[in-house]
Scaffold this motif. Structure first.
Motif, PDB file in Angstrom:
ATOM      1  N   GLU A  81      22.243 -16.941 -43.132  1.00 49.20           N
ATOM      2  CA  GLU A  81      21.006 -17.582 -44.515  1.00 49.20           C
ATOM      3  C   GLU A  81      19.967 -17.888 -43.819  1.00 49.20           C
ATOM      4  OE1 GLU A  81      24.943 -15.617 -46.376  1.00 49.20           O
ATOM      5  OE2 GLU A  81      24.422 -17.199 -44.728  1.00 49.20           O
ATOM      6  N   HIS A  82      20.552 -18.914 -42.823  1.00 48.34           N
ATOM      7  CA  HIS A  82      19.550 -19.902 -42.330  1.00 48.34           C
ATOM      8  C   HIS A  82      18.399 -19.527 -41.413  1.00 48.34           C
ATOM      9  CE1 HIS A  82      22.183 -18.699 -39.368  1.00 48.34           C
ATOM     10  NE2 HIS A  82      21.084 -19.493 -37.803  1.00 48.34           N
ATOM     11  N   MET A  83      18.724 -18.418 -40.879  1.00 49.69           N
ATOM     12  CA  MET A  83      17.183 -17.141 -40.163  1.00 49.69           C
ATOM     13  C   MET A  83      15.907 -17.502 -40.999  1.00 49.69           C
ATOM     14  SD  MET A  83      18.297 -17.026 -37.564  1.00 49.69           S
ATOM     15  CE  MET A  83      17.024 -16.546 -36.540  1.00 49.69           C
ATOM     16  N   PRO A  84      14.859 -17.036 -40.475  1.00 51.35           N
ATOM     17  CA  PRO A  84      13.543 -17.096 -41.380  1.00 51.35           C
ATOM     18  C   PRO A  84      13.957 -15.626 -42.464  1.00 51.35           C
ATOM     19  CG  PRO A  84      12.882 -17.931 -38.856  1.00 51.35           C
ATOM     20  CD  PRO A  84      14.534 -17.104 -39.182  1.00 51.35           C
ATOM     21  N   PRO A  85      13.670 -15.247 -43.328  1.00 49.41           N
ATOM     22  CA  PRO A  85      13.465 -13.926 -44.176  1.00 49.41           C
ATOM     23  C   PRO A  85      13.068 -13.294 -43.363  1.00 49.41           C
ATOM     24  CG  PRO A  85      13.242 -15.989 -46.353  1.00 49.41           C
ATOM     25  CD  PRO A  85      13.228 -16.492 -44.074  1.00 49.41           C
ATOM     26  N   LYS A  86      12.428 -13.196 -42.889  1.00 53.42           N
ATOM     27  CA  LYS A  86      11.733 -11.603 -42.055  1.00 53.42           C
ATOM     28  C   LYS A  86      12.893 -11.527 -40.695  1.00 53.42           C
ATOM     29  CE  LYS A  86       8.284 -14.257 -38.747  1.00 53.42           C
ATOM     30  NZ  LYS A  86       7.582 -14.196 -38.381  1.00 53.42           N
ATOM     31  N   MET A  87      13.419 -12.136 -40.471  1.00 55.63           N
ATOM     32  CA  MET A  87      14.781 -12.234 -39.399  1.00 55.63           C
ATOM     33  C   MET A  87      15.998 -12.060 -39.970  1.00 55.63           C
ATOM     34  SD  MET A  87      13.403 -14.848 -36.374  1.00 55.63           S
ATOM     35  CE  MET A  87      14.671 -14.596 -35.621  1.00 55.63           C
ATOM     36  N   GLN A  88      16.301 -12.128 -40.903  1.00 54.18           N
ATOM     37  CA  GLN A  88      17.271 -11.768 -41.841  1.00 54.18           C
ATOM     38  C   GLN A  88      17.649 -10.340 -41.997  1.00 54.18           C
ATOM     39  OE1 GLN A  88      18.493 -13.790 -45.606  1.00 54.18           O
ATOM     40  NE2 GLN A  88      17.195 -15.796 -44.721  1.00 54.18           N
ATOM     41  N   PRO A  89      19.308  -9.868 -41.659  1.00 56.29           N
ATOM     42  CA  PRO A  89      19.642  -8.875 -41.909  1.00 56.29           C
ATOM     43  C   PRO A  89      19.200  -8.248 -43.148  1.00 56.29           C
ATOM     44  CG  PRO A  89      21.090  -9.925 -40.593  1.00 56.29           C
ATOM     45  CD  PRO A  89      20.051 -11.598 -41.396  1.00 56.29           C
ATOM     46  N   LEU A  90      18.638  -6.851 -43.170  1.00 55.05           N
ATOM     47  CA  LEU A  90      18.382  -6.386 -44.455  1.00 55.05           C
ATOM     48  C   LEU A  90      19.582  -5.711 -45.108  1.00 55.05           C
ATOM     49  CD1 LEU A  90      15.152  -3.747 -42.826  1.00 55.05           C
ATOM     50  CD2 LEU A  90      15.182  -6.115 -43.987  1.00 55.05           C
ATOM     51  N   THR A  91      20.732  -5.497 -44.365  1.00 58.60           N
ATOM     52  CA  THR A  91      21.774  -4.851 -45.308  1.00 58.60           C
ATOM     53  C   THR A  91      23.321  -5.455 -45.745  1.00 58.60           C
ATOM     54  OG1 THR A  91      23.293  -3.127 -44.329  1.00 58.60           O
ATOM     55  CG2 THR A  91      20.876  -2.517 -45.651  1.00 58.60           C
ATOM     56  N   GLU A  92      24.205  -5.898 -45.988  1.00 52.43           N
ATOM     57  CA  GLU A  92      25.527  -6.462 -45.688  1.00 52.43           C
ATOM     58  C   GLU A  92      26.034  -5.716 -45.073  1.00 52.43           C
ATOM     59  OE1 GLU A  92      27.949  -6.199 -49.149  1.00 52.43           O
ATOM     60  OE2 GLU A  92      26.580  -7.968 -50.839  1.00 52.43           O
ATOM     61  N   ASP A  93      25.777  -4.852 -43.664  1.00 51.76           N
ATOM     62  CA  ASP A  93      26.561  -4.012 -42.868  1.00 51.76           C
ATOM     63  C   ASP A  93      26.193  -4.601 -41.814  1.00 51.76           C
ATOM     64  OD1 ASP A  93      26.402  -1.946 -44.673  1.00 51.76           O
ATOM     65  OD2 ASP A  93      25.790  -0.308 -43.252  1.00 51.76           O
ATOM     66  N   GLY A  94      24.815  -6.052 -41.491  1.00 54.63           N
ATOM     67  CA  GLY A  94      24.254  -6.681 -40.776  1.00 54.63           C
ATOM     68  C   GLY A  94      23.639  -4.829 -39.425  1.00 54.63           C
ATOM     69  N   PHE A  95      23.370  -5.876 -38.367  1.00 57.29           N
ATOM     70  CA  PHE A  95      22.550  -4.586 -37.305  1.00 57.29           C
ATOM     71  C   PHE A  95      23.385  -4.947 -35.871  1.00 57.29           C
ATOM     72  CE2 PHE A  95      19.639  -8.034 -37.464  1.00 57.29           C
ATOM     73  CZ  PHE A  95      19.676  -8.600 -36.247  1.00 57.29           C
ATOM     74  N   TYR A  96      23.527  -4.045 -35.269  1.00 57.45           N
ATOM     75  CA  TYR A  96      23.832  -4.487 -33.726  1.00 57.45           C
ATOM     76  C   TYR A  96      22.377  -4.639 -32.772  1.00 57.45           C
ATOM     77  CZ  TYR A  96      28.486  -3.380 -35.465  1.00 57.45           C
ATOM     78  OH  TYR A  96      29.465  -3.634 -36.100  1.00 57.45           O
ATOM     79  N   LEU A  97      22.760  -5.527 -31.283  1.00 60.37           N
ATOM     80  CA  LEU A  97      21.558  -5.421 -29.836  1.00 60.37           C
ATOM     81  C   LEU A  97      22.831  -5.426 -28.828  1.00 60.37           C
ATOM     82  CD1 LEU A  97      20.439  -9.097 -31.749  1.00 60.37           C
ATOM     83  CD2 LEU A  97      19.756  -6.681 -31.901  1.00 60.37           C
ATOM     84  N   VAL A  98      22.240  -4.775 -28.449  1.00 59.85           N
ATOM     85  CA  VAL A  98      22.689  -4.127 -26.819  1.00 59.85           C
ATOM     86  C   VAL A  98      21.568  -5.692 -25.861  1.00 59.85           C
ATOM     87  CG1 VAL A  98      23.175  -2.632 -24.987  1.00 59.85           C
ATOM     88  CG2 VAL A  98      23.241  -1.953 -27.600  1.00 59.85           C
TER      89      VAL A  98
END
Length: 285
Positions: free
Chosen positions: A258-275
């Motif tokens: 939640e501390h991240m800028p709004p445009k960088m926050q995950p869009l859903t409660e699933d979050g997302f993954y990065l490789v």
């Protein structure tokens, strides 16, 4: 691969302590918005709270105008809201009723004429939103995740192990966007030991740019926020190899960022993954 990483936190609406007054509010995380709130899901407690605090007429108005089918086209679907996530922060809104976990926002049509036409309400509308997605005077909500159930953990793990899995992004330039996980044999073997084919495909979908927040969904966007990306809270998910290169898959959870800028926050409660190439991730001692 640890199976608890694919568990979606479930929230139970418990006893409500209701406060009511019309005070200015600011949407901080549109992902906390309920687009089709089920007033029976909490055994009618929110409905009763509105009735007691505001009255019959207001209850009917809120119930009729707090779902996406009554909202302007720019926010009437999940994909539309995802595209306009940043613009939604500009709505002029007021908190009417708040409970332990939720609040009701009024978005007056007359005060939102500066919004884009496709987001402009034709009449007053309402948002039912989690307290973690809105700021107003007196909102001291702090998210506390529920303990993970053992059924979502590995045979030799407990929920206390989660903290040990938090890692750091040390070099955002080592991110590999749209890595072909589906055709990486080492990754497939690893994941299919824990998940089924359908679950694996969902994970792969969440590791693609199109499911990432707007602020990192293109190379140009990432180039402007590389240092900020190091501030993500990320959790180790898996390590694997392809063509003699070691890679690390990390999960970026919705809660905790939640501390991240709004445009960088995950869009859903699933979050997302990065490789990442393995050199881009730092394991804390």
């Amino acid at each position: 691969m640890r199976s608890y990483l694919f568990f979606l936190f479930a929230f139970v609406l418990t006893t409500f302590q209701v406060s009511s007054q019309r005070i200015p509010a600011q949407i901080t995380n549109p992902a906390s918005l309920y687009s089709t709130y089920d007033f029976s899901s909490d055994e009618g407690e929110l409905k009763i709270a509105i009735l007691e605090q505001l009255g019959d007429k207001e209850l009917l108005d809120i119930m009729q105008n707090s779902t996406e089918i009554t909202w302007p086209t720019g926010i009437a679907t999940l994909s539309a809201r995802s595209s306009n996530k940043i613009a939604m922060l500009n709505y002029v809104c007021y908190k009417l009723v708040s409970t332990d976990l939720l609040c009701i926002l009024q978005i007056p049509a007359a005060e939102n004429q500066a919004m884009p036409t496709y987001m402009r309400p034709l009449k007053d509308m309402y948002f039912i939103i989690g307290l973690d997605g809105v700021a107003f005077e007196g909102n001291n909500y702090v998210y506390e995740p529920a303990p993970l159930d053992d059924e979502f953990l590995g045979d030799n793990e407990s929920s206390e192990d989660v903290e040990d899995e938090i890692v750091l992004i040390s070099n955002p330039a080592d991110l590999v966007p749209n890595f072909d996980l589906k055709n990486c044999e080492d990754f497939r073997q690893l994941v299919l030991e824990v998940l089924g084919e359908d679950e694996m495909n969902i994970l792969i979908e969440l590791a693609s740019e199109k499911t990432w927040p707007l602020g990192i969904s293109t190379a140009a966007a990432r180039a402007s926020v590389q240092e900020k990306m190091k501030e993500y809270v990320v959790v180790f998910a898996a390590s694997f190899e392809q063509a003699s290169q070691a890679y690390i898959l990390v999960w970026v959870p919705f809660y905790g960022n939640e501390h991240m800028p709004p445009k960088m926050q995950p869009l859903t409660e699933d979050g997302f993954y990065l490789v990442f190439k393995s050199e881009g991730i730092y394991f804390q001692e």
